[in-house]
Design a protein around this motif. Structure first.
Motif, PDB file in Angstrom:
ATOM      1  N   GLY A   1       0.821  -1.141  -0.098  1.00  0.00           N
ATOM      2  CA  GLY A   1       0.049  -0.157   0.018  1.00  0.00           C
ATOM      3  C   GLY A   1       0.929   1.279   0.062  1.00  0.00           C
ATOM      4  N   ALA A   2       2.129   1.169   0.120  1.00  0.00           N
ATOM      5  CA  ALA A   2       3.019   2.347   0.213  1.00  0.00           C
ATOM      6  C   ALA A   2       4.092   2.273  -0.729  1.00  0.00           C
ATOM      7  N   PHE A   3       3.896   1.558  -1.724  1.00  0.00           N
ATOM      8  CA  PHE A   3       4.866   1.310  -2.871  1.00  0.00           C
ATOM      9  C   PHE A   3       5.229   2.524  -3.469  1.00  0.00           C
ATOM     10  N   ASP A   4       4.291   3.049  -3.944  1.00  0.00           N
ATOM     11  CA  ASP A   4       4.058   4.542  -4.589  1.00  0.00           C
ATOM     12  C   ASP A   4       5.286   5.538  -3.824  1.00  0.00           C
ATOM     13  N   GLN A   5       4.728   5.711  -2.450  1.00  0.00           N
ATOM     14  CA  GLN A   5       5.537   6.485  -1.587  1.00  0.00           C
ATOM     15  C   GLN A   5       7.098   6.015  -1.632  1.00  0.00           C
TER      16      GLN A   5
END
Ligand code: PFF
Length: 470
Positions: free
Chosen positions: A202-206
């Motif tokens: 869920g935080a790959f983009d970040q």
């Protein structure tokens, strides 16, 4: 044409063995443990960009230079430099490149082995299922218990040094070649698996944004030096490790092509590691700049929550130990080769000597994490204010000794060695490829190292020009 020399230490069985061994040397704690935490401490994207530019414009050309010198000299870096200086009619002082490299290798291995000891300890933690269902606090406390206990650190450090010296004492083919054949592919598979986990977190983009969006106001001149130093460290350059491996390289192997392959694999491992770690950092509200404990406090959380995590966790730390092992061997090889050549020792004796010296020095690093955790030897120098003995050792070797070693290797290769000799040894003709290499090594490397050094010491200030942070 000069008479080709041969090495008394033997040679690799072929090109693939050299690529694997040099990749084994390059891929290590630097990629998986160090790269993420220094990228985290230095603001992410801009740091990563500077690092990548350094790999392409300084790292690959210097790697080619080191392999070239090694293959031509066919001895330990100290004797190779002496022989090549004689051949070029230059001063004997050039052999000091070799001596400085032996010293750097010794200092680096002294702390490298302690960190590799952490990885060893984590193999058993993972196998025992200690991470299952782990929280950020839980893994932080496991990490603190380990690093806070000097006796345990000493035991793991000792075990790792023994493992290293066993392989070194067995020599080029017997020990090294075998170990690296399954390490590199195995490591890739597990890193990709971890990236898969990070992708689902869920935080790959970040994580990606942190790593790949450069913001130069987040990086200081010192950060640029750290990125450049890391390009040397991660490719094992500036201290003779790649030179000594080059001295076992068969003729007629393309130095340019192999160097590009090795550097690309190395960079890929570092980026895969970064992409696995930062999403986990952000999802768990951890601090990207939390320092040397970063991977030991993030990855166990992932292992603790994925199905079969104990197995993957165990495998991962086993592979990390292997990666460290194949790098450690190359850190001490220049010293061992010299002891064999000049002191007439057998490889076994030479390994024991070098191993004991390095092991003892490792005590400084062990203490830095517990008894001396608050000791700041150079607190009066602003950039070293918070540096422990371990931090200073790491800074001195990676950011000063390796770039300086690289600078002198560059100067020797293109200003001292005859052009016809380097054309012959690189064996890529005298066309565009050679001219580009020569230009990079002749001007770009020396200038880059010089500018970065001058800037960090405050002698000249380019920070404003580049939009760097103060
Ligand atoms: N390249 C290794 C790593 O990234 O972990 C460390 C290293 C090995 C540095 C050999 C220098 C060296 F000569």
């Amino acid at each position: 044409m000069t008479q080709r020399r041969t090495s008394i230490h033997g040679s690799w069985s072929g090109r693939l063995a050299f690529v694997l061994a040099a990749t084994g040397s390059a891929v290590g704690l630097g990629n998986i443990w160090k790269f993420p935490y220094i990228a985290g401490e230095n603001g992410g994207g801009a740091f990563v960009l500077v690092y990548l530019v350094c790999i392409a414009t300084i790292g690959i050309p210097i790697m080619m230079a080191e392999v070239m010198l090694g293959r031509r000299g066919r001895q330990s870096p100290i004797n190779t430099m002496r022989t090549l200086a004689e051949e070029a009619g230059a001063s004997h002082l050039w052999r000091w490149i070799g001596w400085a490299g032996v010293l750097a290798g010794f200092l680096i291995l002294s702390y490298y082995s302690v960190i590799a000891g952490w990885a060893l300890a984590y193999v058993f933690r993972a196998a025992a299922g200690s991470f299952s269902g782990a929280t950020a606090e839980g893994v932080a406390s496991i990490f603190e218990q380990l690093t806070g206990d000097p006796e345990r650190l000493l035991a793991w450090h000792t075990l790792f040094m023994v493992l290293t010296m066993i392989v070194v004492s067995r020599g080029v083919r017997g020990g090294l070649e075998k170990a690296v054949r399954f390490l590199v592919p195995g490591l890739f598979v597990l890193l990709i698996l971890l990236d898969g986990y990070a992708l689902a977190s869920g935080a790959f983009d970040q994580g990606l944004e942190f790593l790949f969006t450069p913001d130069f106001s987040k990086i200081t001149a010192n950060g640029v030096l750290i990125a450049m130093g890391h390009a040397f460290f991660t490719l094992s350059l500036g201290m003779g490790a790649i030179m000594v491996y080059g001295s076992y390289l068969p003729e007629r192997t393309s130095i340019a092509r192999t160097s590009i392959i090795i550097a690309s694999l190395d960079t890929l491992v570092a980026l895969l590691a970064g992409m696995a770690i930062f999403p986990i950092v952000f999802v768990n509200g951890l601090e990207p700049g939390s320092g040397p404990g970063l991977i030991f406090q993030t990855l166990p959380i992932a292992f603790g929550h994925m199905p079969g995590g104990w197995l993957f966790g165990t495998l991962f730390f086993v592979l990390l130990v292997f990666a460290a092992w194949t790098s450690a061997i190359s850190l001490i090889e220049p010293a061992v080769a010299w002891l064999v050549e000049n002191k007439g020792m057998t490889r076994i004796y030479a390994s024991v000597y070098a191993g004991i010296a390095t092991w003892s020095f490792g005590l400084l690093t062990i203490m830095s994490f517990n008894r001396w955790a608050e000791f700041r030897p150079l607190s009066f120098v602003p950039i070293f204010k918070t540096y422990t003995v371990f931090d200073l050792l790491d800074y001195l070797t990676a950011n000063i000794m390796l770039p300086l070693g690289g600078l002198f290797i560059a100067l020797f290769s293109v200003w001292v060695m005859k052009r016809s000799d380097s054309v012959q040894e690189l064996d890529m003709g005298d066309g565009a490829g050679y001219v580009l290499w020569r230009f990079l090594v002749r001007y770009v490397t020396p200038l880059a190292v010089l500018v970065v050094f001058l800037n960090v010491t405050g002698i000249v200030d380019f920070s404003g020009l580049l939009g760097l942070a103060e």
